[in-house]
Design a protein around this motif. Sequence first.
Motif, PDB file in Angstrom:
ATOM      1  N   VAL A   1      53.166  37.111  36.291  1.00 14.78           N
ATOM      2  CA  VAL A   1      51.922  37.890  36.299  1.00 14.78           C
ATOM      3  C   VAL A   1      50.979  37.432  35.202  1.00 14.78           C
ATOM      4  CG1 VAL A   1      50.949  40.204  36.010  1.00 14.78           C
ATOM      5  CG2 VAL A   1      53.055  39.893  37.321  1.00 14.78           C
ATOM      6  N   LEU A   2      51.497  37.208  33.992  1.00 14.03           N
ATOM      7  CA  LEU A   2      50.636  36.812  32.875  1.00 14.03           C
ATOM      8  C   LEU A   2      49.978  35.465  33.139  1.00 14.03           C
ATOM      9  CD1 LEU A   2      49.516  37.262  30.055  1.00 14.03           C
ATOM     10  CD2 LEU A   2      51.634  36.288  29.119  1.00 14.03           C
TER      11      LEU A   2
ATOM     12  N   LEU B   1      45.192  32.251  35.052  1.00 10.12           N
ATOM     13  CA  LEU B   1      44.568  31.371  36.042  1.00 10.12           C
ATOM     14  C   LEU B   1      43.343  32.032  36.662  1.00 10.12           C
ATOM     15  CD1 LEU B   1      47.701  29.920  37.885  1.00 10.12           C
ATOM     16  CD2 LEU B   1      45.953  28.580  36.684  1.00 10.12           C
ATOM     17  N   ILE B   2      43.470  33.307  37.010  1.00  7.36           N
ATOM     18  CA  ILE B   2      42.337  34.046  37.580  1.00  7.36           C
ATOM     19  C   ILE B   2      41.176  34.072  36.591  1.00  7.36           C
ATOM     20  CG2 ILE B   2      41.550  36.345  38.280  1.00  7.36           C
ATOM     21  CD1 ILE B   2      44.347  36.796  39.464  1.00  7.36           C
ATOM     22  N   ASN B   3      41.487  34.342  35.336  1.00 13.20           N
ATOM     23  CA  ASN B   3      40.443  34.404  34.305  1.00 13.20           C
ATOM     24  C   ASN B   3      39.757  33.049  34.132  1.00 13.20           C
ATOM     25  OD1 ASN B   3      39.009  35.641  32.051  1.00 13.20           O
ATOM     26  ND2 ASN B   3      40.314  34.391  30.741  1.00 13.20           N
ATOM     27  N   MET B   4      40.556  31.971  34.150  1.00 14.59           N
ATOM     28  CA  MET B   4      39.995  30.629  34.003  1.00 14.59           C
ATOM     29  C   MET B   4      39.067  30.286  35.146  1.00 14.59           C
ATOM     30  SD  MET B   4      40.314  27.252  35.193  1.00 14.59           S
ATOM     31  CE  MET B   4      41.909  27.221  35.993  1.00 14.59           C
ATOM     32  N   TYR B   5      39.485  30.583  36.380  1.00 13.52           N
ATOM     33  CA  TYR B   5      38.642  30.280  37.538  1.00 13.52           C
ATOM     34  C   TYR B   5      37.374  31.149  37.549  1.00 13.52           C
ATOM     35  CZ  TYR B   5      42.022  27.196  39.847  1.00 13.52           C
ATOM     36  OH  TYR B   5      42.836  26.134  40.171  1.00 13.52           O
ATOM     37  N   CYS B   6      37.504  32.410  37.181  1.00 14.06           N
ATOM     38  CA  CYS B   6      36.331  33.307  37.160  1.00 14.06           C
ATOM     39  C   CYS B   6      35.306  32.838  36.140  1.00 14.06           C
ATOM     40  CB  CYS B   6      36.768  34.736  36.851  1.00 14.06           C
ATOM     41  SG  CYS B   6      37.596  35.575  38.207  1.00 14.06           S
ATOM     42  N   LYS B   7      35.778  32.462  34.949  1.00 16.69           N
ATOM     43  CA  LYS B   7      34.842  32.016  33.910  1.00 16.69           C
ATOM     44  C   LYS B   7      34.251  30.652  34.222  1.00 16.69           C
ATOM     45  CE  LYS B   7      36.458  34.831  30.104  1.00 16.69           C
ATOM     46  NZ  LYS B   7      36.974  34.884  28.714  1.00 16.69           N
ATOM     47  N   SER B   8      34.912  29.897  35.086  1.00 17.94           N
ATOM     48  CA  SER B   8      34.365  28.604  35.522  1.00 17.94           C
ATOM     49  C   SER B   8      33.483  28.751  36.759  1.00 17.94           C
ATOM     50  CB  SER B   8      35.504  27.621  35.814  1.00 17.94           C
ATOM     51  OG  SER B   8      36.294  27.405  34.665  1.00 17.94           O
ATOM     52  N   GLY B   9      33.396  29.966  37.306  1.00 20.05           N
ATOM     53  CA  GLY B   9      32.527  30.215  38.462  1.00 20.05           C
ATOM     54  C   GLY B   9      33.148  29.885  39.799  1.00 20.05           C
TER      55      GLY B   9
ATOM     56  N   VAL C   1      44.423  32.865  44.111  1.00 25.57           N
ATOM     57  CA  VAL C   1      45.527  33.127  43.185  1.00 25.57           C
ATOM     58  C   VAL C   1      45.943  34.597  43.287  1.00 25.57           C
ATOM     59  CG1 VAL C   1      46.209  33.204  40.756  1.00 25.57           C
ATOM     60  CG2 VAL C   1      44.845  31.292  41.595  1.00 25.57           C
ATOM     61  N   LEU C   2      44.944  35.507  43.346  1.00 28.32           N
ATOM     62  CA  LEU C   2      45.243  36.931  43.465  1.00 28.32           C
ATOM     63  C   LEU C   2      46.018  37.231  44.746  1.00 28.32           C
ATOM     64  CD1 LEU C   2      44.671  39.880  42.340  1.00 28.32           C
ATOM     65  CD2 LEU C   2      42.774  39.909  43.969  1.00 28.32           C
TER      66      LEU C   2
ATOM     67  N   TRP D   1      43.221  42.738  39.205  1.00 32.93           N
ATOM     68  CA  TRP D   1      42.132  43.290  40.019  1.00 32.93           C
ATOM     69  C   TRP D   1      40.832  43.361  39.218  1.00 32.93           C
ATOM     70  CZ3 TRP D   1      43.040  44.311  45.119  1.00 32.93           C
ATOM     71  CH2 TRP D   1      44.357  44.445  45.531  1.00 32.93           C
ATOM     72  N   ASN D   2      40.917  43.871  38.003  1.00 28.66           N
ATOM     73  CA  ASN D   2      39.709  44.074  37.195  1.00 28.66           C
ATOM     74  C   ASN D   2      38.970  42.773  36.916  1.00 28.66           C
ATOM     75  OD1 ASN D   2      40.126  46.797  37.084  1.00 28.66           O
ATOM     76  ND2 ASN D   2      40.876  46.834  34.973  1.00 28.66           N
ATOM     77  N   THR D   3      39.730  41.695  36.677  1.00 32.81           N
ATOM     78  CA  THR D   3      39.090  40.421  36.350  1.00 32.81           C
ATOM     79  C   THR D   3      38.215  39.930  37.494  1.00 32.81           C
ATOM     80  OG1 THR D   3      40.979  39.837  34.948  1.00 32.81           O
ATOM     81  CG2 THR D   3      39.492  38.054  35.584  1.00 32.81           C
ATOM     82  N   ILE D   4      38.709  40.002  38.718  1.00 33.24           N
ATOM     83  CA  ILE D   4      37.931  39.496  39.855  1.00 33.24           C
ATOM     84  C   ILE D   4      36.795  40.458  40.204  1.00 33.24           C
ATOM     85  CG2 ILE D   4      38.023  38.818  42.277  1.00 33.24           C
ATOM     86  CD1 ILE D   4      40.697  37.697  41.888  1.00 33.24           C
ATOM     87  N   ILE D   5      37.032  41.770  40.127  1.00 33.36           N
ATOM     88  CA  ILE D   5      35.952  42.724  40.393  1.00 33.36           C
ATOM     89  C   ILE D   5      34.814  42.514  39.400  1.00 33.36           C
ATOM     90  CG2 ILE D   5      35.333  45.174  40.280  1.00 33.36           C
ATOM     91  CD1 ILE D   5      38.072  45.812  41.477  1.00 33.36           C
TER      92      ILE D   5
END
Length: 515
Positions: free
Chosen positions: A86-87, A92-100, A108-109, A120-124
């Motif tokens: 999970v961590l 990975l989700i955070n990296m992709y979100c910040k890279s657009g 990944v989710l 959930w919160n990161t992608i929302i």
Amino acid sequence: MICRKPYSSIQSISNGAARLGYCRLPSTLKRESFTIGDEGDHHPALAGPAPSYLQSILRYCAKNGLLSEGKACHAQTIASGLQPDVLTSNMLINMYCKSGVLESARQVLDKMPERSIVSWNTIIGAYTQNQLAGRALGLFMEMRKEMVEVNGFTISSVLCACAAQCAISECRQLHGLALKTAMITNVYVGTALLDVYAKCRFVDDASRVFDVVEEKSDVTWSSMVAAYMRNELYEEALMLYHRAQVIGVRQNKYTLSSVLSACAGLAALIQGKQVHGVAVKVGSGTGIFVSCSLVDMYARCGSIAEAHMVFSEQDRDHKNDNVALWNAMLSGFSRHGRWRETMILFEKMQQIGLSPNEVSYVSVLSVCGHMGLVEEGLKYFDLLVVADSVSQNAIHYSCLVDILCRAGRIRDAYNIVIQSMMPTTASMWGSFLSSCRKFGDLELAEIAAKHLFEMEPCNGGNHVLLSDTYAANNKWEEAAWSRKNLKESEAAEKEKGKSWIERDQAGQGSLVPLW
């Protein structure tokens, strides 16, 4: 036996880490490797990094927007069997979100066997920040169906998405959820909620939410002041700002900008100068937000010289990069009928390499209309048509109609409106009706009035203007008929004028009717 790890993937991460300044990481990568075969049997081609090492690089890639290195880490997590973690997946989700790259983040989710609230919160949050409000709301609904417990960050992020779409129905449902989960007093939830209500023009609801929030931050105060200002409740904005000053709320650039706009709306020059002093004292006087509001405030309060002084005092590098500040000064000159200064400033923008935008052309076209500069106005409109970076809109055509109508070329203006694909506005037909009264064109006056009655059924001034047009042409029966329609109409009403009167030197005042 542990699966073989591709050495090229590991080498890519190592080289990337070295480029990023992680000088010791390549050697760490060799030390922290998995074994294959018998215990202690190491082989560089089969080595794989430890989870903590990959997570460190993912964190760095997310912080610096390094997508290619992040993808190499993603490949290594798959090869190392770490993707279900999970961590690691959250990183990975955070990296992709910040890279657009939101699609990869969503993939990944979707592949995570177990998701945390952070997933959930990161992608929302990413959907909301990237103006994908519909996707944010959809993912929130999916989250609720899976019975995931929400927190303050979830609700505030979805509320921001509601604000982007003015989704008042969803906002009220989230308001109910916040009450049910006792998160209404959360400063982030409360601030987001009042912002949605304000943008949807439900100011009373926003005010009630503001009162409920217990520990208000400076952002909460700033949002409420901006809410009053956006809804033209300028007196309320100034009173709330005074309350914030009394209790010692920290002044930020957004609060000062909103208060200055409220002063501009009331033409309250004394209070505007006081806020200017506060801005200088707290160090926000030269910020671009506050500077634009200062220029606009001084110009709308009649002090065009002070507006130009604020504009001239700005740092050259910041000023030459910000078209909003130039537009504020252009608008000030235009409002005061300073056509020479407006045109000179417009030309200077282009000389320094700053491209005028839609607002810039509105200012220069407006001053041409008010000063009767027909040829100059047509020249600037031609420049607008051929400009690649600017698209024409209804306001530009409204300015062109006003230019021609004021010069008596009503038929030319009417032909332009008919031939253009631009939808007509009340402002256009208002220019036609006013000019028809002046130049005696009854046929076009009746056409313009018909459109205005449909667009503005509550504006009684249009009935009065048509009646005056009939009277100016000795059509007394038609003039009486128009006045009678105004009296019998339940919707149409002529708005009473009001004026802001300052009662003392402190700038205290009130709005009073003119009759």
